[in-house]
Write a protein that holds these residues in place. Structure first.
Motif, PDB file in Angstrom:
ATOM      1  N   GLY A 212     -48.769 -24.554  29.401  1.00 18.47           N
ATOM      2  CA  GLY A 212     -47.484 -23.377  28.074  1.00 18.47           C
ATOM      3  C   GLY A 212     -46.833 -22.945  28.651  1.00 18.47           C
ATOM      4  O   GLY A 212     -45.750 -22.184  28.649  1.00 18.47           O
ATOM      5  N   ASP A 213     -46.182 -24.253  29.938  1.00 18.08           N
ATOM      6  CA  ASP A 213     -44.366 -24.410  30.724  1.00 18.08           C
ATOM      7  C   ASP A 213     -43.359 -24.685  29.833  1.00 18.08           C
ATOM      8  O   ASP A 213     -43.686 -25.842  29.974  1.00 18.08           O
ATOM      9  CB  ASP A 213     -44.932 -24.264  32.199  1.00 18.08           C
ATOM     10  CG  ASP A 213     -43.344 -23.319  32.652  1.00 18.08           C
ATOM     11  OD1 ASP A 213     -42.312 -23.488  32.560  1.00 18.08           O
ATOM     12  OD2 ASP A 213     -44.191 -23.708  33.814  1.00 18.08           O
ATOM     13  N   PRO A 214     -42.606 -24.139  28.889  1.00 16.25           N
ATOM     14  CA  PRO A 214     -41.719 -24.994  28.240  1.00 16.25           C
ATOM     15  C   PRO A 214     -40.341 -25.294  29.001  1.00 16.25           C
ATOM     16  O   PRO A 214     -39.792 -25.758  28.560  1.00 16.25           O
ATOM     17  CB  PRO A 214     -41.201 -23.763  26.854  1.00 16.25           C
ATOM     18  CG  PRO A 214     -41.587 -22.491  27.724  1.00 16.25           C
ATOM     19  CD  PRO A 214     -42.258 -22.618  28.324  1.00 16.25           C
ATOM     20  N   GLN A 215     -39.961 -24.799  30.573  1.00 19.03           N
ATOM     21  CA  GLN A 215     -39.408 -25.131  31.345  1.00 19.03           C
ATOM     22  C   GLN A 215     -39.490 -26.409  31.969  1.00 19.03           C
ATOM     23  O   GLN A 215     -39.339 -27.762  31.806  1.00 19.03           O
ATOM     24  CB  GLN A 215     -38.856 -24.186  32.322  1.00 19.03           C
ATOM     25  CG  GLN A 215     -37.725 -23.106  31.348  1.00 19.03           C
ATOM     26  CD  GLN A 215     -36.709 -23.173  30.333  1.00 19.03           C
ATOM     27  OE1 GLN A 215     -37.127 -23.438  29.539  1.00 19.03           O
ATOM     28  NE2 GLN A 215     -35.332 -24.017  30.836  1.00 19.03           N
ATOM     29  N   ALA A 216     -41.012 -26.781  32.274  1.00 21.28           N
ATOM     30  CA  ALA A 216     -41.440 -27.775  32.967  1.00 21.28           C
ATOM     31  C   ALA A 216     -41.978 -28.671  32.140  1.00 21.28           C
ATOM     32  O   ALA A 216     -41.478 -30.079  32.377  1.00 21.28           O
ATOM     33  CB  ALA A 216     -42.911 -27.185  34.060  1.00 21.28           C
ATOM     34  N   ALA A 217     -42.113 -28.701  30.747  1.00 24.44           N
ATOM     35  CA  ALA A 217     -42.351 -29.158  29.566  1.00 24.44           C
ATOM     36  C   ALA A 217     -40.792 -29.860  29.648  1.00 24.44           C
ATOM     37  O   ALA A 217     -40.464 -31.094  29.223  1.00 24.44           O
ATOM     38  CB  ALA A 217     -42.888 -28.785  28.735  1.00 24.44           C
ATOM     39  N   ARG A 218     -40.253 -29.505  29.295  1.00 22.32           N
ATOM     40  CA  ARG A 218     -38.685 -29.918  29.232  1.00 22.32           C
ATOM     41  C   ARG A 218     -38.229 -30.816  30.143  1.00 22.32           C
ATOM     42  O   ARG A 218     -37.991 -31.255  29.823  1.00 22.32           O
ATOM     43  CB  ARG A 218     -37.843 -28.591  29.186  1.00 22.32           C
ATOM     44  CG  ARG A 218     -36.237 -28.558  28.506  1.00 22.32           C
ATOM     45  CD  ARG A 218     -35.543 -27.922  28.198  1.00 22.32           C
ATOM     46  NE  ARG A 218     -35.470 -26.298  27.731  1.00 22.32           N
ATOM     47  CZ  ARG A 218     -35.148 -26.530  26.490  1.00 22.32           C
ATOM     48  NH1 ARG A 218     -34.120 -27.506  26.129  1.00 22.32           N
ATOM     49  NH2 ARG A 218     -35.165 -25.159  25.678  1.00 22.32           N
ATOM     50  N   GLN A 219     -38.228 -30.038  31.553  1.00 21.57           N
ATOM     51  CA  GLN A 219     -37.411 -31.144  32.903  1.00 21.57           C
ATOM     52  C   GLN A 219     -38.426 -32.580  33.008  1.00 21.57           C
ATOM     53  O   GLN A 219     -37.503 -33.364  33.132  1.00 21.57           O
ATOM     54  CB  GLN A 219     -37.851 -29.925  33.915  1.00 21.57           C
ATOM     55  CG  GLN A 219     -37.026 -31.412  34.917  1.00 21.57           C
ATOM     56  CD  GLN A 219     -35.735 -31.161  34.835  1.00 21.57           C
ATOM     57  OE1 GLN A 219     -34.910 -30.803  34.642  1.00 21.57           O
ATOM     58  NE2 GLN A 219     -34.969 -32.138  35.395  1.00 21.57           N
ATOM     59  N   ALA A 220     -39.986 -32.573  32.693  1.00 20.28           N
ATOM     60  CA  ALA A 220     -40.780 -33.402  32.692  1.00 20.28           C
ATOM     61  C   ALA A 220     -40.550 -34.084  31.867  1.00 20.28           C
ATOM     62  O   ALA A 220     -39.901 -35.685  32.082  1.00 20.28           O
ATOM     63  CB  ALA A 220     -42.380 -32.614  32.962  1.00 20.28           C
TER      64      ALA A 220
END
Length: 238
Positions: free
Chosen positions: A201-209
């Motif tokens: 549920g981490d949008p910033q980490a998902a965006r970066q990945a």
């Protein structure tokens, strides 16, 4: 570099202000490049305001006339027909990290399970067609998991280009150059990193990945087009 050569021709007065440049086929032959390379160079010059385009009439030197009537926007389907694999990956780099971030806020357990299975399947692909099938399904699953039907639909339309011959030839070349097993393994790991960020549920980490994954593909495409500049270290960004 084609863009630099065009700038030199413009600076030397090869064309007068508002004069039409030669047709793409003739200009590409004169510059000794492909039409795809020429289009990228013309796009760069247009963004700098050195040239402007009028659909159906050609490319002209200078800025678009402020009082003139410009052509209607080019239909999306036509843009997809002429877009290069590099155009596609640049568009995906803008669009897909946002989809992954949205998926981190909206994906349910079933969607996450399906994405994880597809991510693993890309790592065991038997050939590039098998990889392409699972990779396409993986990215579309993320788009659906965003919970936004409009964004998912736009993305599905955008990636119809993946089925076109130019993308397939580029991807096949990348798959062979990077070595099938290593390519599939590395990209599967990047896929799984996206899934785990979404699952957390981490949008910033998902965006970066997602950005890291697509940036790796962009580096591979560039290396395939410029083999003398490519190195093993450039091929995979982990």
């Amino acid at each position: 570099m084609v863009t630099a050569r065009l700038r030199d021709l413009i600076a030397a007065g090869r064309w007068s202000p508002q004069e039409a440049l030669p047709p793409e086929r003739r200009l590409a032959a004169e510059l000794g490049c492909s039409r795809e390379t020429l289009r990228r160079a013309l796009s760069a010059l247009a963004s700098e305001g050195l040239i402007w385009r009028h659909q159906g009439k050609g490319t002209f030197l200078g800025s678009a006339p402020s009082g003139g009537t410009l052509a209607a926007p080019v239909p999306l389907q036509q843009l997809l027909e002429i877009a290069s694999p590099h155009d596609l990956i640049e568009a995906r780099l803008i669009f897909e990290p946002a989809l992954a971030a949205a998926a981190a806020l909206a994906a349910d357990g079933a969607a996450i399970k399906a994405m994880r299975q597809l991510a693993r399947a890309t790592g065991t692909a038997a050939d590039w067609r098998d990889y392409e099938k699972h990779d396409d399904a993986f990215h579309k699953a993320i788009a659906r998991a965003s919970g936004n039907a409009l964004l998912s639909g736009i993305y599905a339309h955008l990636v119809t280009m993946r089925g076109r011959a130019r993308w397939q030839r580029h991807h096949d070349a990348v798959f062979r150059k990077a070595r099938r097993l290593e390519y599939a393994t590395e990209q599967s790991a990047l896929h799984l990193a996206i899934v785990e960020a979404i699952a957390a549920g981490d949008p910033q980490a998902a965006r970066q990945a997602m950005h890291d994954h697509l940036a790796a593909i962009r580096a591979l495409l560039r290396a395939a087009d410029n083999p003398e500049r490519g190195t093993r270290n450039e091929f995979f960004i982990t």
